[in-house]
Design a protein around this motif. Structure first.
Motif, short mmCIF file in Angstrom:
data_model
loop_
_atom_site.label_atom_id
_atom_site.label_comp_id
_atom_site.label_asym_id
_atom_site.label_seq_id
_atom_site.Cartn_x
_atom_site.Cartn_y
_atom_site.Cartn_z
N ARG A 23 12.07 90.82 67.86
CA ARG A 23 11.99 91.79 66.63
C ARG A 23 13.39 92.26 66.41
NH1 ARG A 23 9.34 97.91 67.11
NH2 ARG A 23 9.49 98.22 64.99
N LEU A 24 14.44 92.49 67.37
CA LEU A 24 15.65 92.81 66.67
C LEU A 24 16.63 91.84 66.69
CD1 LEU A 24 16.01 95.69 69.53
CD2 LEU A 24 15.63 96.04 67.18
N ALA A 25 16.58 90.62 66.98
CA ALA A 25 17.73 89.55 66.84
C ALA A 25 18.03 89.51 65.32
CB ALA A 25 17.00 88.39 67.25
N PRO A 26 17.20 89.29 64.29
CA PRO A 26 17.92 89.52 63.14
C PRO A 26 18.49 90.48 62.32
CG PRO A 26 15.30 89.68 62.89
CD PRO A 26 15.64 89.21 64.39
N LEU A 27 18.30 91.73 63.02
CA LEU A 27 18.65 92.93 62.49
C LEU A 27 20.26 92.86 63.32
CD1 LEU A 27 15.84 95.51 63.07
CD2 LEU A 27 16.55 94.15 61.17
N VAL A 28 20.14 92.31 64.44
CA VAL A 28 21.64 92.52 65.25
C VAL A 28 22.49 91.42 64.55
CG1 VAL A 28 22.85 91.89 67.38
CG2 VAL A 28 20.77 93.21 67.40
N ALA A 29 22.02 90.29 64.10
CA ALA A 29 22.85 89.15 63.50
C ALA A 29 23.33 89.62 62.11
CB ALA A 29 21.69 88.09 63.34
N ALA A 30 22.43 90.47 61.43
CA ALA A 30 22.91 91.15 60.25
C ALA A 30 23.73 92.35 60.20
CB ALA A 30 21.67 91.77 59.28
N TYR A 56 20.83 102.37 70.49
CA TYR A 56 21.36 101.38 69.40
C TYR A 56 20.12 100.42 68.78
CZ TYR A 56 25.76 102.56 71.45
OH TYR A 56 26.93 103.00 71.90
N ALA A 57 19.09 100.18 69.53
CA ALA A 57 18.09 99.48 69.26
C ALA A 57 17.13 100.49 67.92
CB ALA A 57 16.88 99.17 70.03
N VAL A 58 17.21 101.53 68.21
CA VAL A 58 16.77 102.54 67.20
C VAL A 58 17.40 102.58 65.70
CG1 VAL A 58 15.96 104.99 66.75
CG2 VAL A 58 15.28 103.97 69.06
N GLN A 59 18.70 102.50 66.27
CA GLN A 59 19.61 102.77 65.04
C GLN A 59 19.41 101.46 64.24
OE1 GLN A 59 21.23 105.35 64.56
NE2 GLN A 59 22.25 104.88 62.57
N HIS A 60 19.32 100.35 64.78
CA HIS A 60 18.90 99.06 64.09
C HIS A 60 17.77 99.11 63.18
CE1 HIS A 60 21.99 96.08 64.86
NE2 HIS A 60 22.23 96.47 65.86
N LEU A 61 16.66 99.62 63.75
CA LEU A 61 15.50 99.78 63.15
C LEU A 61 15.76 100.70 62.01
CD1 LEU A 61 13.14 99.80 66.19
CD2 LEU A 61 13.53 98.01 64.55
N ARG A 62 16.15 102.00 62.27
CA ARG A 62 16.34 102.93 60.97
C ARG A 62 17.17 102.57 59.85
NH1 ARG A 62 17.06 108.13 65.02
NH2 ARG A 62 15.01 108.66 65.22
N THR A 63 18.21 101.98 60.30
CA THR A 63 19.27 101.23 59.22
C THR A 63 18.38 100.21 58.55
OG1 THR A 63 21.20 101.71 60.79
CG2 THR A 63 21.28 100.15 58.81
N ALA A 64 17.39 99.45 59.24
CA ALA A 64 16.98 98.52 58.57
C ALA A 64 15.66 99.01 57.61
CB ALA A 64 16.45 97.24 59.24
N GLY A 65 15.43 100.15 57.68
CA GLY A 65 14.28 100.87 56.94
C GLY A 65 12.92 100.66 57.76
N GLU A 66 12.92 100.25 59.06
CA GLU A 66 11.88 100.00 59.65
C GLU A 66 11.40 101.15 60.65
OE1 GLU A 66 11.64 96.48 61.83
OE2 GLU A 66 12.78 95.12 60.48
N LEU A 67 12.09 101.99 60.63
CA LEU A 67 11.58 103.47 61.19
C LEU A 67 12.22 104.37 60.68
CD1 LEU A 67 10.51 103.94 64.17
CD2 LEU A 67 12.88 104.43 65.04
N GLU A 68 11.47 105.60 60.46
CA GLU A 68 11.64 107.01 59.85
C GLU A 68 12.96 107.57 60.15
OE1 GLU A 68 9.70 111.35 59.32
OE2 GLU A 68 8.83 109.87 60.33
N THR A 69 13.91 107.88 59.28
CA THR A 69 15.12 108.54 59.56
C THR A 69 14.74 110.16 59.63
OG1 THR A 69 16.13 106.95 58.34
CG2 THR A 69 17.40 108.77 58.75
N ARG A 70 15.36 110.71 60.60
CA ARG A 70 15.36 112.18 60.69
C ARG A 70 16.57 112.49 61.20
NH1 ARG A 70 11.45 115.75 64.85
NH2 ARG A 70 12.43 117.55 64.71
#
Length: 452
Positions: free
Chosen positions: A300-307, A438-452
């Motif tokens: 799930r995270l591999a493409p986000l980390v690569a980006a 850091y995983a949460v930060q990747h998801l939030r930065t990619a727009g896949e998780l709500e930012t709070r």
């Protein structure tokens, strides 16, 4: 790492390990960072140390080429929640300089003898030696960037006397303070109280400054913070409440192996503390290689980390402020600043106030969840300082009315700098440990998780 793998890192001048360990050469009496460009010494002449203080305590002086005192801090102290990790975070914040070893021990809940024994056994140096190494670095920065009198620099760096200052500089750098100052180009020695102290905040590995500055811009509280300039060349500025006075920090977005910063302080004794708080805010001591290796192996995270290699998990310049802002929300936080924040004696552009202290808010607005939180912070029922026990802090926060698990997770991640936190509604697998923040930060930065 064992000593053979450390030597391989030295032989390959691997900057990934700068700050993680130091090596010294017995034939020259010099200690260096692993990436030192000098000729690699023979293995039999090399000794390894966990800290610069341990190398100094064994009689080695700092290399003038690689400046090992200017490396990023070890990421280990962010991860570890034991007494050694907590002690290192407190020493970095200047607690030993302000409160002595007894004050450090009291904050940790141990005796001074226990703290001394544990630090010496693991790091090769006790709290006094570790603080002394930090003071010498602060002194070098002031000597080489300002025209302040040497006597003033001695006390601003945290030394108890000019003699102690002179002896330490000679021991660490094999130079007198005057010669150390002369070694820097005259063009660098331009800092004045009005111009501020220029700094280079070092980090290791790739650094995604755009994501950090995007977050800081979204969160900025008017009067306390501002982000200005075009994308890629932005400047983040904020006010700071410090042990001896106040400050204004400015940090440039453009990464160069370091972030350029400038500190305007009412009392230079706060320099070390201010620098450490900026390092925590920008997550400069992280190990992006370890983070990306672990998270990059997850489908799930591999493409986000690569980006976004080197994405950071920002912390907080003021942990108590961060907790209040998280609970209050942006709009109410802005109102609190205007009503109760202390006005700066000399406003600087849009920066006009310090964020209000917890004790002030507890008295002014004692009702509701925010009143409960500020009262707990003011009376010490909740500790969020760099050496706080994270589990104890979480338990104390959850016991307060209105503090839900999601809010506490944000506080634990940002205010306490925990690299391994996930919100309760995210099904975070154990394979993301110990880097779930850091995983949460990747998801939030990619727009896949709500930012709070």
């Amino acid at each position: 790492m064992d000593e053979d793998s450390r030597y391989e890192a030295v032989r390959s001048r691997d900057g990934r390990f700068d700050g993680e360990f130091f090596f010294a050469v017995e034939t020259t009496g010099i200690y260096c960072r692993p990436s030192c460009p000098a000729v690699t010494p023979k293995r039999r002449n090399v000794r390894f140390f966990a800290t610069a203080a341990a190398a100094q305590g064994s009689g080695f002086r700092a290399c003038r080429r690689c400046r090992p005192d200017a490396v990023p801090g070890s990421a280990e102290w962010n991860v570890r929640a034991d007494v050694v990790g907590r002690a290192m975070r407190l020493i970095g914040d200047g607690v030993v300089d302000r409160e002595g070893v007894a004050g450090l021990a009291d904050r940790l809940g141990y005796s001074a003898r226990q703290v001394q024994r544990q630090l010496t056994a693991e790091l090769g140096a006790g709290p006094v030696a570790l603080a002394r190494a930090q003071r010498s670095h602060t002194a070098r920065v002031l000597l080489q960037t300002t025209q302040l009198p040497v006597t003033q620099i001695a006390f601003a760096s945290g030394f108890a006397s000019v003699r102690q200052f002179n002896d330490t500089i000679r021991t660490v750098y094999a130079q007198t303070p005057s010669r150390l100052r002369d070694a820097a180009p005259a063009s660098r020695r331009t800092a004045t109280p009005a111009a501020g102290v220029p700094l280079r905040l070092a980090y290791r590995g790739p650094y995604r400054s755009d994501a950090v500055f995007d977050l800081l811009a979204d969160e900025a509280v008017p009067g306390v913070e501002e982000v200005s300039g075009p994308e890629g060349k932005r400047t983040y500025r904020r006010t700071l409440r410090l042990p001896y006075g106040t400050g204004i920090a400015a940090v440039e977005e453009r990464p160069r192996g370091w972030l350029d910063a400038r500190l305007h302080l009412t009392d230079l004794r706060d320099l070390t503390t201010a620098v450490q708080r900026l390092r925590r805010l920008f997550d400069l001591d992280a190990d992006p290689y370890a983070v990306d290796e672990r998270l990059g192996s997850d489908p799930r995270l591999a493409p986000l980390v690569a980006a976004r290699p080197g994405l950071r998990s920002p912390g907080a310049a003021d942990p108590e402020e961060l907790a209040v802002r998280t609970l209050a929300g942006p709009a109410r936080a802005a109102r609190l600043v205007q009503r109760y924040g202390k006005a700066l004696d000399a406003p600087c552009g849009s920066l006009t106030h310090l964020f209000p202290e917890a004790a002030v808010l507890a008295e002014a607005e004692p009702e509701g969840p925010l009143g409960a939180l500020t009262a707990a912070l003011a009376d010490g029922a909740v500790h969020l300082d760099p050496g706080a026990d994270r589990d104890d802090a979480q338990t104390a926060l959850l016991a307060l009315p209105g503090m839900d698990a999601r809010t506490v997770a944000v506080v634990r991640t940002r205010a306490l700098g925990d690299p391994d936190v996930a919100p309760p509604d995210l099904n975070a697998p154990d394979t993301w440990r110990p880097w779930r923040s850091y995983a949460v930060q990747h998801l939030r930065t990619a727009g896949e998780l709500e930012t709070r």
